[in-house]
Design an enzyme around this catalytic site. Structure first.
Site, PDB file in Angstrom:
ATOM      1  N   ASP A 161      18.759  82.200   2.047  1.00 44.70           N
ATOM      2  CA  ASP A 161      19.578  80.962   2.216  1.00 44.70           C
ATOM      3  C   ASP A 161      20.762  81.202   1.476  1.00 44.70           C
ATOM      4  O   ASP A 161      21.908  80.812   2.245  1.00 44.70           O
ATOM      5  CB  ASP A 161      18.768  79.707   2.161  1.00 44.70           C
ATOM      6  CG  ASP A 161      17.395  79.725   2.700  1.00 44.70           C
ATOM      7  OD1 ASP A 161      17.085  80.675   3.641  1.00 44.70           O
ATOM      8  OD2 ASP A 161      16.755  78.800   2.458  1.00 44.70           O
ATOM      9  N   SER A 193      19.809  72.459   4.302  1.00 48.43           N
ATOM     10  CA  SER A 193      20.756  71.546   3.248  1.00 48.43           C
ATOM     11  C   SER A 193      20.801  71.626   1.992  1.00 48.43           C
ATOM     12  O   SER A 193      21.808  71.750   1.426  1.00 48.43           O
ATOM     13  CB  SER A 193      20.238  70.135   4.097  1.00 48.43           C
ATOM     14  OG  SER A 193      19.112  69.930   3.713  1.00 48.43           O
TER      15      SER A 193
HETATM   16  C1  GLA Z   1      12.683  79.367   3.092  1.00 49.85           C
HETATM   17  C2  GLA Z   1      13.422  80.128   1.570  1.00 49.85           C
HETATM   18  C3  GLA Z   1      13.958  81.478   1.972  1.00 49.85           C
HETATM   19  C4  GLA Z   1      13.071  82.381   2.995  1.00 49.85           C
HETATM   20  C5  GLA Z   1      12.552  81.498   4.104  1.00 49.85           C
HETATM   21  C6  GLA Z   1      11.381  82.076   4.794  1.00 49.85           C
HETATM   22  O1  GLA Z   1      14.153  79.090   3.763  1.00 49.85           O
HETATM   23  O2  GLA Z   1      14.497  79.354   1.111  1.00 49.85           O
HETATM   24  O3  GLA Z   1      14.397  82.109   0.887  1.00 49.85           O
HETATM   25  O4  GLA Z   1      11.917  82.756   2.208  1.00 49.85           O
HETATM   26  O5  GLA Z   1      12.235  80.355   3.698  1.00 49.85           O
HETATM   27  O6  GLA Z   1      12.122  83.221   5.473  1.00 49.85           O
END
Ligand code: GLA
Length: 390
Positions: A176, A131
């Site tokens: 993300d 989010s």
């Molecule tokens: C979180 C982080 C990502 C990634 C994941 C694990 O979502 O924001 O950058 O490292 O954890 O894969």
């Protein structure tokens, strides 16, 4: 009333009629495989969801920014000015859009007027479906739209990651923001997190659905544990670099790792590095299997991914492990693993269409018996990335 009309009506109630508004959207994300590999110079394989964060927005005449979230009604309208964009604890969620505005400004993008924005998100909060990156990206597309900025999506993705790293203080990788900015309907993205080279892979599963299962465990301490894992990997890399000419763990094959792992003196760091190396290779194998139509093999690699995250990376915990174990006990389960940072949050499951109802019922019931509270289930639909809605 459509959601579009409802949010516009809410906007007028919270602010006032005034000038016309525009509406923007950014999705949440799930990662199918390639976990904790992004900051280790490896590959990830995420996709954007059809739920996410909406923002109804318009410019003001002055430099004030007034933001309101339907998800945090108690906090009311939060006000700051474009001339002073600094982190304020009391501004809570609003630090995300504020951080993005700050990074845009620092990069020389001209934000001449203040804004009024109403946000609404239908991503379950704290569920590890990003989010936070979603609100960052929706802020970016609204800034681009309202100020006619000449900026491409990848630059916005990078600026959002910077806002999260430097303004919010979470040392996340690029996965993300990239998935949310660049997502495409019914596609997953294979991303090389070092070069940002990427390709889309079809995610039309003929006889199966992707089910997200939420442990409903709040991800307390997740940020500090996340940063700790990063340090452990950095230490392991540093020791490997005494003999090997590499810049990231993601550059190693499994064989190279096995030959050189003795260089990592700390047993815990060695296991963390092992996960990073093997998970990275697994991701490439999984994408290859999916493209060959071998969904079973994809599922097996998901299983191995979870095991490695549980035993070597130690980011799962009782709730995630229970959900995954129960999933695998169901007939019709093709794949199941945790998704995202871990320490709570969600699992991603691939389930035969005919078995979906049974899956939700049985896993839900047993989870509640074991954990004491219920899990939530969503059938994922894979949607497009951040954009203006017309
Ligand atoms: C979180 C982080 C990502 C990634 C994941 C694990 O979502 O924001 O950058 O490292 O954890 O894969």
């Amino acid at each position: 009333m459509t959601l579009f009309e409802e949010l516009t009506k809410d906007f007028i109630e919270i602010f006032d009629k005034g000038k016309e508004t525009r509406i923007f959207f950014a999705p949440g994300r799930i990662n199918l495989i390639g976990e904790h590999t992004d900051y280790n110079g490896g590959y990830v394989f995420p996709c954007a969801l059809s739920f996410g964060t909406y923002a109804v927005a318009r410019k003001r005449e002055d430099k004030k920014v007034k933001v309101y979230s339907k998800n945090f009604k108690d906090l009311g309208i939060l006000t700051f000015t474009l001339e002073e964009l600094k982190y304020e604890k009391g501004h809570d969620w609003a630090n995300y859009p504020k951080g993005v505005m700050k990074v845009f400004k620092d990069h020389g993008y001209l934000l001449e007027n203040g804004l009024e924005v109403l946000f609404f998100g239908n991503i379950p909060n704290g569920a590890g479906l990003s989010s936070s990156a979603s609100i960052e990206l929706v802020t970016s597309v609204l800034l681009k739209g309202l100020f006619n900025l000449d900026v491409d999506m990848i630059s916005m993705v990078k600026m959002c990651q910077k806002a999260e790293n430097q303004f919010i203080g979470v040392n996340c990788g690029i996965m993300d923001q990239f998935a949310i900015g660049m997502g495409k309907k019914e596609k997953a993205i294979l991303l090389d997190c070092t070069t940002l080279a990427y390709k889309y892979s079809d995610l039309v599963l003929k006889d199966a659905s992707i089910i997200i299962a939420n442990t409903n465990k709040r991800r307390g301490l997740a940020d500090s544990k996340y940063n700790e894992r990063r340090k452990e990997c950095d230490r392991a890399l540093f020791q490997l670099q005494k003999e090997l000419e590499i810049n990231a763990l993601g550059e190693l094959t499994e064989e190279e790792f096995e030959k050189n792992k003795h260089l990592i003196t700390n047993e815990i760091d060695r296991r963390r590095a092992k996960h990073a190396v093997y998970e990275n290779r697994r991701t490439l194998k999984a994408v290859d299997a999916l493209e060959r139509g071998d969904i079973k093999e994809f599922g097996k690699l998901m299983k191995a991914s979870h095991k490695s995250l549980k035993e070597d990376y130690e980011v799962t915990g009782k709730e995630l492990d229970t959900l995954v174990k129960l999933a695998w006990e169901q007939e019709g389960t093709i794949g199941s693993r945790m998704t995202g940072a871990g320490f709570g949050g969600c699992t991603v499951n691939i389930v035969n269409n005919q078995k979906v109802d049974e899956f939700i019922e049985n896993v839900g019931k047993k989870y509640k018996e074991i954990i004491g509270y219920g899990a939530s289930f969503y059938i994922a639909s894979i949607g497009d990335g951040a954009r203006e809605l017309k």
